[in-house]
Design a protein around this motif. Structure first.
Motif, short mmCIF file in Angstrom:
data_model
loop_
_atom_site.label_atom_id
_atom_site.label_comp_id
_atom_site.label_asym_id
_atom_site.label_seq_id
_atom_site.Cartn_x
_atom_site.Cartn_y
_atom_site.Cartn_z
N ASP A 49 0.18 33.90 -9.97
CA ASP A 49 0.76 33.39 -11.21
C ASP A 49 0.51 34.30 -12.40
O ASP A 49 1.32 34.35 -13.33
N ASP A 50 -0.63 35.00 -12.40
CA ASP A 50 -1.00 35.85 -13.55
C ASP A 50 -1.32 37.24 -13.03
O ASP A 50 -2.41 37.49 -12.51
N LEU A 51 -0.34 38.14 -13.14
CA LEU A 51 -0.50 39.50 -12.59
C LEU A 51 -1.64 40.24 -13.27
O LEU A 51 -2.43 40.93 -12.61
N LYS A 52 -1.74 40.13 -14.61
CA LYS A 52 -2.80 40.81 -15.34
C LYS A 52 -4.17 40.34 -14.88
O LYS A 52 -5.08 41.16 -14.65
N ALA A 53 -4.36 39.04 -14.73
CA ALA A 53 -5.65 38.50 -14.29
C ALA A 53 -5.98 38.98 -12.89
O ALA A 53 -7.12 39.36 -12.59
#
Length: 312
Positions: A49-53
């Protein structure tokens, strides 16, 4: 806001990895490994859901593991260990750090790239280093950091506080005004090129220290040399070598601070110099001549050819 992709996140991920490891090549390899793991996860049907994370966590964990093994290698390193130099002035061969609209924030990011700062970070454990960088340099929330390093938020706050305490005494200071720093650096490198020892003494702090990293693969002083008089004489001798061999000093920004590349007449790189400038004086000079740490900057000179040139 544009959608984040692996390529738009690459500068941030490299920034984290390089500050963790102090190695350009290792940081690039580590970021690429994070991309490979991401692709495998997507292929396996894992929902991200959160590529950066996801990528930040992967890069940081890989860096922590690599730092733990790197400590053993550095204990057996020949001579003084310095980080691999990074050109940050936007010129040829330079790498662009993540941008900051606020000039003060940009300056702070540049300071956290300096060799002096990276060396101070060596005092921290790998996890302390990760927590400190993610919180104090990259402004991650403690909840995000806790998920990345596998600790509780309370524990991460304690680790950050401990890291700041360890770094408090050794955190480097730099000339606040960029123009003043560049002007002094220009005078300094001109004095080196001309071998002006008296001028160098005027530009050096009384307790200035020069460090050299040859890694046992290139000639370099093996221990730090301290004191304005000694350092000025050493740099004066360097200037004589530069003139005798027709070398060129190319001023550049190195790791966010004033520095220079030394090239031979064919433009091949010999070594990189980085300066710490504060209070209107050069506080430290760091010279990296180990070819293994310079390959990412372009073609290298054959140092064995220099004595031959001298005899001719």
């Amino acid at each position: 806001m544009p959608e984040e992709t692996t390529e738009t996140l690459r500068p941030l991920l490299f920034s984290i990895a390089y500050r963790m490891l102090g190695s350009v090549g290792d940081a690039e390899d580590l970021v690429q490994e994070a991309f490979v793991r991401h692709q495998r996860a997507v292929t396996a049907g894992t929902r991200i859901d959160d590529l950066k994370a996801y990528l930040s966590a992967t890069v940081t964990r890989l860096a922590i593991d690599q730092l733990r093994s790197a400590r053993v290698r550095r204990e057996s390193y020949v001579g003084q260990w310095l980080p691999e130099p990074l050109l940050t002035d936007g010129g040829v061969g330079a790498w662009a750090d993540e941008s900051a609209a606020d000039p003060a924030e940009h300056a702070e990011l540049a300071d956290s790239l300096s060799m002096a700062f990276l060396l101070v970070l060596e005092r921290l454990s790998p996890v302390e280093r990760a927590v400190f960088l993610l919180r104090d340099v990259f402004d991650y929330e403690y909840g995000e950091i806790a998920a990345i390093v596998g600790k509780s938020e309370a524990n991460c706050r304690q680790l950050a506080t401990r890291a700041r305490r360890h770094l408090a005494e050794g955190k480097p200071r730099f000339e606040a005004e960029r123009a003043e720093r560049e002007q002094l650096a220009s005078r300094f490198f001109a004095a080196v090129a001309e071998g002006e020892v008296d001028e160098l003494v005027e530009l050096l702090a009384a307790d200035v220290v020069v460090y050299g990293d040859g890694g046992g693969k290139a000639p370099q002083w093996s221990v730090p040399i301290a004191g304005a008089s000694k350092v000025a004489k050493l740099l004066g001798n360097l200037g004589r070598t530069i003139r005798n061999f027709g070398l060129v000093i190319e001023p550049r920004e190195v790791n966010g601070q004033a520095g220079a590349l030394v090239r031979n007449a064919n433009g091949q790189l010999i070594n990189v110099l980085a300066l710490d400038i504060a209070d209107g004086r050069v506080q430290a000079v760091r010279s990296v001549i180990n070819p293994d740490k310079l390959r990412h900057l372009g073609p290298l000179a054959d140092l064995r050819a220099l004595p031959g040139s001298s005899s001719r």
